[in-house]
Write an enzyme that holds these catalytic residues in place. Sequence first.
Site, PDB file in Angstrom:
ATOM      1  N   GLU A 131       0.818  -1.206   0.000  1.00  0.00           N
ATOM      2  CA  GLU A 131       0.000   0.000   0.000  1.00  0.00           C
ATOM      3  C   GLU A 131       0.856   1.263   0.000  1.00  0.00           C
ATOM      4  OE1 GLU A 131      -2.822  -0.415  -1.067  1.00  0.00           O
ATOM      5  OE2 GLU A 131      -4.300  -0.378   0.554  1.00  0.00           O
ATOM      6  N   THR A 184      -5.095   7.490  -5.066  1.00  0.00           N
ATOM      7  CA  THR A 184      -5.183   7.594  -3.609  1.00  0.00           C
ATOM      8  C   THR A 184      -4.237   8.668  -3.078  1.00  0.00           C
ATOM      9  OG1 THR A 184      -5.746   5.249  -3.467  1.00  0.00           O
ATOM     10  CG2 THR A 184      -4.987   6.319  -1.454  1.00  0.00           C
TER      11      THR A 184
END
Length: 309
Positions: A131, A184
């Site tokens: 991530e 993101t």
Amino acid sequence: MNFSDSITVLAPATVANVVCGFDVLGFALSEPNDTMHLRLTEQPGVTIINEDDYNLPTEPTRNVAGAALLALLRAVPEPVGIEVRISKAIKPGSGIGSSAASAAGAVVGANRLLGERFSKAELVEFAMYGEEVASGVRHADNIAPGIYGGVTLIRSTTPLPDIVPLSAPPLFVTVVHPQIEIKTSDARQILKQEVPLKDAIRQWGNVAGLVAGLLQSDYDLIGRSLEDVIIEPVRSILIPGFAQVKERSREAGALGGGISGSGPSLFMLSREEATAKAVEAVMQEVYTDLGLEHHTYLTTINQQGCQIY
């Protein structure tokens, strides 16, 4: 070590934040799922092979699955090689945990090939390195439900992730993915770094109310608690049709919902499948009227997380 061993992993899409729980709440979806094939190799290290058309990096340090696997292998005392072939059904940048699916699926599969050496919390720790490649931040609100299944609360991520699986009543999930991309990392950059105390208090109440509603199977409390006064007002401006989808979905009977992760996907929770279908029709109508291509999913909460075959 048996180099002929190979496995297939179905890695689920996930909804992070769940409106009011920024970076601390998430749940896994029954569909869509990425498909990943992993096998041990005699050559130590990580090999990434893409079997889709997204042209994602194959250099392990730049690939979310690769970064997660490298973190796992650093905790293995003997030299190990792992090859992973990835076919993504979860579009990158969709807001339903595409990067998390790759990272979670990779470490869950590798752990099985290595004889289940690591706990789920340790797997979350490894997968967060993936991530970080995707967003610049090691967050777990997509990773945790992908590994644990169901709804998860991330109480803390240091020193090891403290993950609390939450029970939940039956819920139907309707997701619409307008065909735009929101990174993101970009969606995080626009967030305010300071929050007024009155907003923080309201948000804490909503998070606590949502957790209590899930645990008590109190659908009304779940619906009242699906409110975000901190993140949604900022991020929603990036998503065409957001206000219409939210208002009309509520009118159609949805408990509530909002932005999935950093967007652009939106999700709504419903108590009945018929309501979820009505919400899907509303979503399709809004984006058809806007002339914006879109995909919808009508699904449920995946209680297993990544599944191995």
